[in-house]
Design a protein around this motif. Structure first.
Motif, short mmCIF file in Angstrom:
data_model
loop_
_atom_site.label_atom_id
_atom_site.label_comp_id
_atom_site.label_asym_id
_atom_site.label_seq_id
_atom_site.Cartn_x
_atom_site.Cartn_y
_atom_site.Cartn_z
N UNK B 60 1.64 -4.03 -2.16
CA UNK B 60 0.23 -3.63 -2.25
C UNK B 60 0.24 -2.11 -2.12
N UNK B 61 -0.17 -1.44 -3.19
CA UNK B 61 -0.07 0.01 -3.18
C UNK B 61 -1.44 0.63 -3.40
N UNK B 62 -1.63 1.79 -2.82
CA UNK B 62 -2.91 2.49 -2.96
C UNK B 62 -2.92 3.66 -2.00
N UNK B 64 -4.60 6.31 0.93
CA UNK B 64 -5.24 6.07 2.22
C UNK B 64 -6.70 5.71 1.99
N UNK B 65 -7.17 4.68 2.65
CA UNK B 65 -8.57 4.29 2.52
C UNK B 65 -8.83 3.37 1.34
N UNK B 66 -7.77 2.95 0.65
CA UNK B 66 -7.99 2.09 -0.51
C UNK B 66 -8.20 0.63 -0.09
N UNK B 67 -7.95 0.32 1.17
CA UNK B 67 -8.22 -1.03 1.66
C UNK B 67 -6.97 -1.87 1.82
N UNK B 68 -5.80 -1.29 1.56
CA UNK B 68 -4.58 -2.11 1.63
C UNK B 68 -4.26 -2.55 3.05
N UNK B 69 -4.47 -1.65 4.01
CA UNK B 69 -4.20 -2.05 5.40
C UNK B 69 -5.25 -3.04 5.90
N UNK B 230 4.44 -6.25 1.14
CA UNK B 230 4.79 -4.90 1.56
C UNK B 230 3.62 -3.98 1.22
N UNK B 231 3.01 -3.42 2.24
CA UNK B 231 1.89 -2.52 2.04
C UNK B 231 2.42 -1.09 2.15
N UNK B 232 2.16 -0.28 1.12
CA UNK B 232 2.64 1.10 1.20
C UNK B 232 1.86 2.00 0.25
N UNK B 238 7.80 0.62 -2.72
CA UNK B 238 7.39 -0.54 -3.51
C UNK B 238 8.46 -0.87 -4.56
N UNK B 239 8.97 0.17 -5.19
CA UNK B 239 9.97 -0.01 -6.25
C UNK B 239 11.25 -0.63 -5.70
#
Lengths: 313, 280
Positions: B60-62, B64-69, B230-232, B238-239
């Motif tokens: 899950x990539x994005x 800061x503040x994109x909502x992934x956490x 994996x949230x990052x 991610x890769x």
């Protein structure tokens, strides 16, 4: 301490009120049986009933101001005074000793406010209030043991947040208690916890065992008698009813052991199968052992005295 | 892949403030904000769906503040969610929405059904307890009561996560950041959970240490066959760890697909920007 003296101290003695016209009227006030008023007794008895119904659960209760300071047995005293009846015989011990200052004063208070007889032998007693010991004699269904508890929360050492503590008990989440035992064993090679050993009651709640020594722990398990634990300062009551499982927390491969000093025996009665305490001699640079239960020791000394006399004649 | 999942997320949504659905109209990637001017609520995550198969790692990539956490915390149960479903294969064979469980049962899932590795090791570990003790906590929670076996298992886990056994009985608070993260991994894997969530597991570590921890995570994921999320914010992470990923922006998923494809040929403008930034 006799009853009128006690009443005077408590400010409850017969009192003279002055009326508006200058005349005076005499208002007689006597102490209630067992010192506490009936509403207080009801509050405490309700907490006790809950505690007995849910073994090991700490029931909050409206702890009263007592004529002893909090932390000096006020919790145990409130239980004793709430459940005592005219047919009871009371015994009070402090670390096994009937003659400890605190034990003597608490016993006098119970006796003077109820008029019931007192005893030092468990055989003759029905209500036994104790600080940190269980008498050596086997107790049975006639007996109610009332233990004075300084810190009722067994998890205090691993967590301080009250809400988190409540959650841990509610969910029986005792993993961190086990971690503290694990760490103790890793650091010291043995579990060093001596008094107040944490126990699982009725396979559900972990309790703090007042601090009674490990020696007394097995005697709480499937006991014949009711044990009531009162913490006046912390405002908690909990109970171990008769025929209830009390298991000391220990690892499967680390057996629970009671105190044992090889070769030690009581200087007074020569017993080596009771809980012994070490006493430092003041005049000599050595120490000796005596029974912690002074009444048991006295009786067994008399017994051996008389039997040795019998041998001589 | 549609039936063989270990973790399935359906239309997960989290709105901070009044959960007024009108907030959805003026938020999201097209509007360029997660905060609704209409209602004042913040749509931290909305309509997030994905599934993860055993042995698979999903990224899950994005930014800061994109909502992934938020998504991760809603799955873990650290945070309540507004709507949606989270299903675990181990809970009633996936027929149960774990968001409907009472808080106590929900917390219990963290013993053996679902583990989390946090960016900050202090969140997942007790710093005033030894490395072995931290793992013992996970094991005793799962009912382990044999001291010798707990010791052996803790040593085995620490060995696997490359923590020197000589430090097993030292307080975690005395450990370096990289080593703390390794202990956290060991604790997370203690009861062999079928699902593990990794939240920025290497952010905050030195580049050389991070590379070592990443390498370790990749090996562990391969060995254990655990399903991982994996949230990052870092495409390199991610890769290296994932085969599939979703891109989040302002609380919504804007693109999903194979990680390789997404890196080579990002479709959404935001993904293109992210990849461009990573490749620069």
């Amino acid at each position: 301490m006799n009853t009128p003296l006690l009443q005077e101290i408590l400010g409850n003695a017969s009192r003279t009120d002055t009326n508006l016209d200058g005349s005076s009227s005499f208002k007689a006030q006597t102490l209630n049986f067992g010192l506490l008023d009936e509403y207080s007794k009801r509050e405490i008895r309700r907490a006790i009933l809950t505690a007995v119904a849910v073994p090991g659960y700490q029931v909050p209760f409206g702890s009263r101001e007592m004529p002893v300071a909090r932390g000096w047995g006020s919790g145990g005293l409130q239980i004793s005074l709430a459940i005592v009846g005219p047919d009871d015989v009371v015994k009070v011990i402090d670390q096994g000793d009937d003659e400890g200052v605190n034990a003597v004063n608490l016993r006098r208070l119970i006796v003077s406010s109820t008029g019931i007889p007192e005893s030092t032998t468990p055989e003759d007693s029905t209500l036994i209030q104790t600080r940190h010991r269980i008498p050596e004699d086997p107790l049975d269904a006639r007996h109610t043991l009332v233990l004075q508890v300084p810190v009722p929360e067994p998890l205090r050492g691993v967590e301080r947040d009250m809400r988190e503590l409540a959650r841990m008990h509610a969910e029986a989440d005792y993993a961190r208690m086990w971690v503290s035992l694990y760490e103790d064993k890793v650091r010291n090679g043995v579990i060093t916890r001596t008094t107040g050993y944490p126990c699982l009651v009725n396979s559900r709640y972990v309790i703090a065992t007042t601090p009674i020594p490990r020696w007394d722990i097995p005697r709480l398990h499937q006991s014949e008698f009711l044990s009531l634990f009162g913490a006046g300062r912390e405002k908690r009551i909990y109970a171990v009813p008769p025929h209830t499982d009390v298991e000391p927390l220990t690892f499967e491969d680390v057996p629970f052991e009671v105190e044992k000093t090889p070769g030690a025996k009581c200087r007074n009665c020569a017993s080596n199968n009771t809980f012994l305490v070490e006493v430092l001699a003041t005049d000599v640079r050595q120490s000796y052992w005596v029974c912690s239960d002074s009444d048991w020791c006295r009786r067994h000394r008399e017994l051996s005295d008389s039997s040795s006399q019998g041998l001589m004649t | 892949m549609s039936t063989n999942w270990a973790l399935k997320i359906e239309s997960l949504g989290k709105i901070h403030g009044i959960p007024d659905l009108r907030s959805l109209e003026d938020t999201g990637p097209e509007k360029g904000t997660a905060k609704s001017a209409l209602t004042g609520s913040i749509v931290a995550a909305w309509d997030v769906s994905f599934e993860v198969a055993p042995g698979e790692a999903l990224g899950v990539i994005g930014e800061s503040g994109s909502g992934k956490s938020t998504v991760m915390r809603c799955i873990a149960g650290d945070q309540g969610s507004t709507t949606g479903a989270v299903r675990l294969r181990t809970v009633h064979d996936g027929h149960m929405n774990v968001l409907d469980l009472d808080p106590s049962s929900r917390r219990h899932l963290r013993v053996a059904d679902l583990s989390v590795v946090y960016q900050d090791p202090a969140e997942g570990l007790r710093l005033n307890v030894t490395a072995g003790g931290n793992i013992a906590e996970a094991l005793t929670a799962a009912g382990w009561r044999h001291f010798g076996r707990i010791r052996d298992r803790a040593a085995e886990l620490l060995d696997r996560t490359e923590v020197p056994l000589s430090r097993m009985d030292d307080l975690v608070g005395t450990f370096s950041g990289g080593m703390r993260q390794r202990v956290q991994l060991a604790k997370a894997l203690a009861n062999e959970p079928p699902v593990i969530l990794l939240d920025e597991p290497t952010t905050g570590l030195d580049a050389s240490i991070a590379a070592g921890v990443l390498d370790l995570i990749r090996n562990l994921l391969e060995e254990t066959g655990v399903a991982a999320v994996v949230v990052s914010h870092d495409f390199a992470v991610i890769e290296m760890l994932t085969t599939r990923c979703v891109v989040m922006n302002h609380g919504r998923i804007v693109e999903s697909g194979l990680t390789d494809r997404l890196l080579e040929d990002p479709h959404h403008p935001y993904s293109q920007k992210l990849v461009g930034a990573a490749r620069a």
